[in-house]
Design a protein around this motif. Structure first.
Motif, mmCIF file in Angstrom:
data_model
loop_
_atom_site.group_PDB
_atom_site.id
_atom_site.type_symbol
_atom_site.label_atom_id
_atom_site.label_comp_id
_atom_site.label_asym_id
_atom_site.label_seq_id
_atom_site.Cartn_x
_atom_site.Cartn_y
_atom_site.Cartn_z
ATOM 1 N N ILE A 1 16.682 5.912 2.998
ATOM 2 C CA ILE A 1 16.356 7.193 3.625
ATOM 3 C C ILE A 1 15.409 7.978 2.734
ATOM 4 C CG2 ILE A 1 17.355 9.452 4.179
ATOM 5 C CD1 ILE A 1 19.648 8.019 5.516
ATOM 6 N N CYS A 2 15.686 7.980 1.435
ATOM 7 C CA CYS A 2 14.733 8.531 0.478
ATOM 8 C C CYS A 2 14.212 7.363 -0.361
ATOM 9 C CB CYS A 2 15.384 9.581 -0.415
ATOM 10 S SG CYS A 2 14.181 10.416 -1.492
ATOM 11 N N PRO A 3 12.918 7.067 -0.330
ATOM 12 C CA PRO A 3 12.395 5.855 -0.958
ATOM 13 C C PRO A 3 12.322 5.906 -2.475
ATOM 14 C CG PRO A 3 10.577 7.157 -0.120
ATOM 15 C CD PRO A 3 11.842 7.853 0.320
ATOM 16 N N LEU A 4 12.493 7.079 -3.062
ATOM 17 C CA LEU A 4 12.529 7.223 -4.511
ATOM 18 C C LEU A 4 13.915 7.689 -4.935
ATOM 19 C CD1 LEU A 4 9.057 8.902 -5.209
ATOM 20 C CD2 LEU A 4 9.678 6.491 -5.449
ATOM 21 N N GLN B 1 0.838 -1.213 0.000
ATOM 22 C CA GLN B 1 0.000 0.000 0.000
ATOM 23 C C GLN B 1 0.863 1.249 0.000
ATOM 24 O OE1 GLN B 1 -2.219 1.402 3.652
ATOM 25 N NE2 GLN B 1 -3.992 0.859 2.389
ATOM 26 N N PHE B 2 1.918 1.252 0.802
ATOM 27 C CA PHE B 2 2.829 2.384 0.857
ATOM 28 C C PHE B 2 3.446 2.658 -0.504
ATOM 29 C CE2 PHE B 2 7.256 3.792 1.131
ATOM 30 C CZ PHE B 2 7.103 5.018 1.779
ATOM 31 N N ASN B 3 3.971 1.614 -1.141
ATOM 32 C CA ASN B 3 4.637 1.787 -2.429
ATOM 33 C C ASN B 3 3.677 2.236 -3.519
ATOM 34 O OD1 ASN B 3 7.172 1.086 -1.455
ATOM 35 N ND2 ASN B 3 6.940 -1.076 -1.963
ATOM 36 N N ASN B 4 2.482 1.680 -3.538
ATOM 37 C CA ASN B 4 1.518 2.043 -4.575
ATOM 38 C C ASN B 4 1.040 3.488 -4.458
ATOM 39 O OD1 ASN B 4 1.490 -0.342 -6.063
ATOM 40 N ND2 ASN B 4 -0.068 -1.286 -4.768
ATOM 41 N N GLN B 5 1.100 4.028 -3.255
ATOM 42 C CA GLN B 5 0.664 5.408 -3.045
ATOM 43 C C GLN B 5 1.829 6.394 -3.008
ATOM 44 O OE1 GLN B 5 -1.621 5.252 0.616
ATOM 45 N NE2 GLN B 5 -3.353 4.212 -0.347
ATOM 46 N N LEU B 6 3.038 5.879 -3.143
ATOM 47 C CA LEU B 6 4.237 6.707 -3.001
ATOM 48 C C LEU B 6 4.347 7.724 -4.131
ATOM 49 C CD1 LEU B 6 6.783 7.118 -1.283
ATOM 50 C CD2 LEU B 6 7.905 5.361 -2.674
ATOM 51 N N ASP B 7 4.546 8.973 -3.745
ATOM 52 C CA ASP B 7 4.652 10.044 -4.736
ATOM 53 C C ASP B 7 5.408 11.213 -4.120
ATOM 54 O OD1 ASP B 7 4.294 11.266 -7.177
ATOM 55 O OD2 ASP B 7 2.288 11.990 -6.747
ATOM 56 N N PRO C 1 16.845 22.202 -10.826
ATOM 57 C CA PRO C 1 16.964 22.014 -12.281
ATOM 58 C C PRO C 1 17.943 20.899 -12.632
ATOM 59 C CG PRO C 1 17.033 24.347 -11.725
ATOM 60 C CD PRO C 1 17.106 23.607 -10.419
ATOM 61 N N GLY C 2 17.592 20.088 -13.621
ATOM 62 C CA GLY C 2 18.465 19.024 -14.076
ATOM 63 C C GLY C 2 18.387 17.738 -13.280
ATOM 64 N N ILE C 3 17.560 17.728 -12.229
ATOM 65 C CA ILE C 3 17.400 16.535 -11.399
ATOM 66 C C ILE C 3 16.018 15.939 -11.662
ATOM 67 C CG2 ILE C 3 17.413 15.577 -9.068
ATOM 68 C CD1 ILE C 3 20.102 16.701 -9.993
ATOM 69 N N ASN C 4 15.991 14.630 -11.905
ATOM 70 C CA ASN C 4 14.736 13.936 -12.164
ATOM 71 C C ASN C 4 14.497 12.872 -11.099
ATOM 72 O OD1 ASN C 4 14.600 15.213 -14.904
ATOM 73 N ND2 ASN C 4 16.386 13.903 -15.243
ATOM 74 N N ILE C 5 13.253 12.601 -10.811
ATOM 75 C CA ILE C 5 12.932 11.585 -9.809
ATOM 76 C C ILE C 5 12.511 10.300 -10.504
ATOM 77 C CG2 ILE C 5 10.466 12.104 -9.498
ATOM 78 C CD1 ILE C 5 11.231 11.940 -6.369
ATOM 79 N N ASN D 1 10.247 6.962 -10.050
ATOM 80 C CA ASN D 1 9.189 6.309 -9.285
ATOM 81 C C ASN D 1 8.732 5.084 -10.070
ATOM 82 O OD1 ASN D 1 6.930 5.451 -7.884
ATOM 83 N ND2 ASN D 1 6.210 7.527 -7.446
ATOM 84 N N PRO D 2 9.375 3.937 -9.840
ATOM 85 C CA PRO D 2 9.051 2.749 -10.642
ATOM 86 C C PRO D 2 7.614 2.290 -10.498
ATOM 87 C CG PRO D 2 10.380 2.153 -8.734
ATOM 88 C CD PRO D 2 10.386 3.658 -8.818
ATOM 89 N N TYR D 3 6.994 2.584 -9.352
ATOM 90 C CA TYR D 3 5.628 2.119 -9.118
ATOM 91 C C TYR D 3 4.609 2.879 -9.968
ATOM 92 C CZ TYR D 3 8.440 0.697 -5.164
ATOM 93 O OH TYR D 3 9.455 0.204 -4.388
ATOM 94 N N LYS D 4 4.987 4.062 -10.416
ATOM 95 C CA LYS D 4 4.098 4.838 -11.281
ATOM 96 C C LYS D 4 4.553 4.827 -12.734
ATOM 97 C CE LYS D 4 2.314 7.987 -7.748
ATOM 98 N NZ LYS D 4 0.981 7.363 -7.793
ATOM 99 N N GLU D 5 5.841 4.596 -12.951
ATOM 100 C CA GLU D 5 6.401 4.662 -14.306
ATOM 101 C C GLU D 5 6.518 3.299 -14.973
ATOM 102 O OE1 GLU D 5 10.132 6.419 -13.437
ATOM 103 O OE2 GLU D 5 9.278 8.328 -12.766
ATOM 104 N N ASN D 6 6.434 2.231 -14.174
ATOM 105 C CA ASN D 6 6.716 0.893 -14.688
ATOM 106 C C ASN D 6 5.733 -0.095 -14.062
ATOM 107 O OD1 ASN D 6 7.719 -1.609 -15.364
ATOM 108 N ND2 ASN D 6 9.785 -1.243 -14.584
ATOM 109 N N GLY D 7 4.743 -0.511 -14.831
ATOM 110 C CA GLY D 7 3.745 -1.432 -14.317
ATOM 111 C C GLY D 7 4.329 -2.747 -13.849
ATOM 112 N N GLN D 8 5.423 -3.183 -14.486
ATOM 113 C CA GLN D 8 6.067 -4.421 -14.089
ATOM 114 C C GLN D 8 6.649 -4.316 -12.680
ATOM 115 O OE1 GLN D 8 9.032 -7.744 -16.001
ATOM 116 N NE2 GLN D 8 9.512 -5.612 -16.459
ATOM 117 N N ALA D 9 7.216 -3.168 -12.338
ATOM 118 C CA ALA D 9 7.798 -2.985 -11.010
ATOM 119 C C ALA D 9 6.739 -3.114 -9.929
ATOM 120 C CB ALA D 9 8.491 -1.629 -10.922
#
Length: 241
Positions: A123-126, A9-15, A22-26, A28-36
């Motif tokens: 420490i940072c989950p993403l 539940q935590f991972n599926n709601q993680l955002d 600038p120049g830094i991207n996050i 989030n495999p749970y939102k970007e990759n259905g397989q993850a």
């Protein structure tokens, strides 16, 4: 809810909804990759489908070839399939940190035994990536710039408290990294009082990159640290005598 259900539940709601430098991207495999998301659910259901508490390990943040792909910390696609028996489709990923962790887990007694007592997160989950001048994408850590650390500070404090609330003991927390990750966590713990004790261990990536020839010494050190600081392991050992 079981430990597994709470993590899923935590991972599926993680955002993360804040603003990054600038120049830094996050990542989030749970939102970007259905397989993850599917892999993560299978993994936690397999190893954490109970109501037992665990001791927490906090790494830095997921990398591009491990948790950033599979959704499971320190688990690349090769270890996911070969050790955990969970399917993965697409180009295989190889992460040196994952190699070390699963060799250590094997020495500990195997994945089922290890995950029965220990829960790994960060420490940072993403995770983060940065764009280089030549257009390449590289891993980036939450502490690599003061601007990024400030941007995700509230996210980090929320994450650690939430990880504890999933069912983690607070007597001892293990930290992967004896440099900046340890320094940050100790300072934060002094302010927030999350854990009574923090035990820092050399980061798996550091070991594989700089200390590979003495890797077994670090595996032994890890296991000794766990057995010295996790009472349930000592109780189990005494029952077997």
């Amino acid at each position: 809810m079981t430990f597994a259900q709470k993590v899923i539940q935590f991972n599926n709601q993680l955002d993360f909804t804040g603003t990054l430098p600038p120049g830094i991207n996050i990542m989030n495999p749970y939102k970007e990759n259905g397989q993850a998301s599917r892999i993560m659910q299978e993994f936690y259901t397999k190893y954490y489908n109970d109501n037992n508490n665990r001791h927490l390990i906090l790494g830095i943040n997921p990398g591009r070839f491990g948790g950033g792909v599979t959704g499971v910390p320190f688990t690349d696609s090769k270890r996911l399939k070969a050790v955990c028996g969970i399917s993965y489709e697409g180009k295989e990923t190889h992460e040196p940190s994952s190699v070390f962790i699963y060799e250590m887990i094997a020495a500990f007694g195997g994945a089922e035994e290890f995950y029965r007592h220990i829960y790994i997160n960060s420490i940072c989950p993403l995770g983060f990536t940065a764009d280089t001048k030549d257009g390449k994408e590289i891993n980036y850590n939450y502490y690599d710039s003061k601007e990024l650390t400030a941007s995700v500070y509230d996210f980090i404090t929320w994450n650690i408290q939430t990880q504890i609330d999933l069912g983690c003991y607070t007597d001892t927390c293990f930290c992967f990294g004896t440099g900046k990750n340890e320094t940050f966590l100790r300072k934060l713990n002094d302010a927030k009082g999350y854990f009574k004790k923090i035990v820092a261990l050399e980061h798996p990536r550091f070991i594989m990159q700089y200390k590979a020839k003495t890797k077994q010494q670090y595996i032994d050190k890890y296991i000794a640290a766990f057995r010295s600081n996790i009472p349930t392991l000592n109780y189990k050992d005494s029952q077997e005598l």
